[in-house]
Design a protein around this motif. Structure first.
Motif, PDB file in Angstrom:
ATOM      1  N   ARG A 158      -6.621  -1.708 -10.295  1.00 34.07           N
ATOM      2  CA  ARG A 158      -7.199  -1.090  -9.085  1.00 34.07           C
ATOM      3  C   ARG A 158      -8.628  -1.595  -8.877  1.00 34.07           C
ATOM      4  O   ARG A 158      -9.002  -1.982  -7.779  1.00 34.07           O
ATOM      5  N   ARG A 159      -9.426  -1.610  -9.949  1.00 32.83           N
ATOM      6  CA  ARG A 159     -10.814  -2.096  -9.842  1.00 32.83           C
ATOM      7  C   ARG A 159     -10.849  -3.570  -9.466  1.00 32.83           C
ATOM      8  O   ARG A 159     -11.692  -3.997  -8.677  1.00 32.83           O
TER       9      ARG A 159
ATOM     10  N   ARG B 230       1.469   2.739  -7.019  1.00 36.94           N
ATOM     11  CA  ARG B 230       1.252   1.293  -6.831  1.00 36.94           C
ATOM     12  C   ARG B 230       0.522   0.642  -8.006  1.00 36.94           C
ATOM     13  O   ARG B 230       0.961  -0.382  -8.521  1.00 36.94           O
ATOM     14  N   TRP B 231      -0.579   1.235  -8.432  1.00 31.24           N
ATOM     15  CA  TRP B 231      -1.404   0.592  -9.479  1.00 31.24           C
ATOM     16  C   TRP B 231      -0.681   0.575 -10.815  1.00 31.24           C
ATOM     17  O   TRP B 231      -0.813  -0.379 -11.572  1.00 31.24           O
ATOM     18  N   HIS B 232       0.110   1.608 -11.094  1.00 32.38           N
ATOM     19  CA  HIS B 232       0.898   1.621 -12.335  1.00 32.38           C
ATOM     20  C   HIS B 232       1.980   0.541 -12.288  1.00 32.38           C
ATOM     21  O   HIS B 232       2.223  -0.148 -13.284  1.00 32.38           O
TER      22      HIS B 232
ATOM     23  N   ALA C   4      -3.646   0.419 -15.203  1.00 31.95           N
ATOM     24  CA  ALA C   4      -3.621   0.728 -13.774  1.00 31.95           C
ATOM     25  C   ALA C   4      -5.035   0.767 -13.213  1.00 31.95           C
ATOM     26  O   ALA C   4      -5.305   0.270 -12.119  1.00 31.95           O
ATOM     27  N   GLU C   5      -5.956   1.337 -13.962  1.00 33.85           N
ATOM     28  CA  GLU C   5      -7.357   1.421 -13.528  1.00 33.85           C
ATOM     29  C   GLU C   5      -7.976   0.023 -13.417  1.00 33.85           C
ATOM     30  O   GLU C   5      -8.702  -0.276 -12.470  1.00 33.85           O
TER      31      GLU C   5
ATOM     32  N   ARG D 257       0.808  -1.231   0.000  1.00 35.75           N
ATOM     33  CA  ARG D 257       0.000   0.000   0.000  1.00 35.75           C
ATOM     34  C   ARG D 257       0.840   1.279   0.000  1.00 35.75           C
ATOM     35  O   ARG D 257       0.372   2.315  -0.440  1.00 35.75           O
TER      36      ARG D 257
ATOM     37  N   TYR E 185      -8.631  -5.201  -7.712  1.00 34.10           N
ATOM     38  CA  TYR E 185      -8.271  -5.269  -6.297  1.00 34.10           C
ATOM     39  C   TYR E 185      -9.465  -4.892  -5.420  1.00 34.10           C
ATOM     40  O   TYR E 185      -9.769  -5.573  -4.438  1.00 34.10           O
ATOM     41  N   GLU E 186     -10.152  -3.811  -5.773  1.00 32.07           N
ATOM     42  CA  GLU E 186     -11.302  -3.361  -4.984  1.00 32.07           C
ATOM     43  C   GLU E 186     -12.431  -4.386  -5.006  1.00 32.07           C
ATOM     44  O   GLU E 186     -13.093  -4.601  -3.994  1.00 32.07           O
TER      45      GLU E 186
END
Length: 100
Positions: A56-57, A39-41, A52-53, A34, A59-60
């Motif tokens: 992130r999605r 991080r996401w890139h 990256a998006e 974290r 992971y969420e």
């Protein structure tokens, strides 16, 4: 209405992940915690074909699933017994084998 279409699209994107991409994702999550800048890139660079998006999605969505499991909001599957040739259910056969 927007939220329901959002959840169905996140479900669709989750199902479009290959086993290889999921493995790459898991390894990248372990590498970049974290506190990692961008991080996401960084994670997306490790996962072939994902932005990256998207990571992130992903992971969420996994976080939400884990939260539901931990708070007992996921129903336990109702597995039907399958009868064997003698007509005994698998449960009965297993219990007999365990001598319960």
């Amino acid at each position: 209405m927007a939220s329901s279409s959002m959840s169905s699209s996140s479900r669709n994107s989750a199902s479009s992940w290959t086993a290889k991409q999921n493995k790459q994702f898991e390894e990248a999550i372990a590498m970049f915690d974290r506190d990692t800048p961008d991080r996401w890139h960084n994670i997306a660079r490790q996962v072939s074909g994902k932005s990256a998006e998207e990571v992130r999605r992903h992971y969420e969505a996994l976080e939400k699933d884990i939260m539901k499991i931990e708070t007992d909001q996921v129903p336990i599957p109702n597995y039907k017994s399958i009868s064997n040739a003698r007509g005994y259910s698998n449960d009965h056969r297993l219990m007999k084998n365990l001598k319960l």
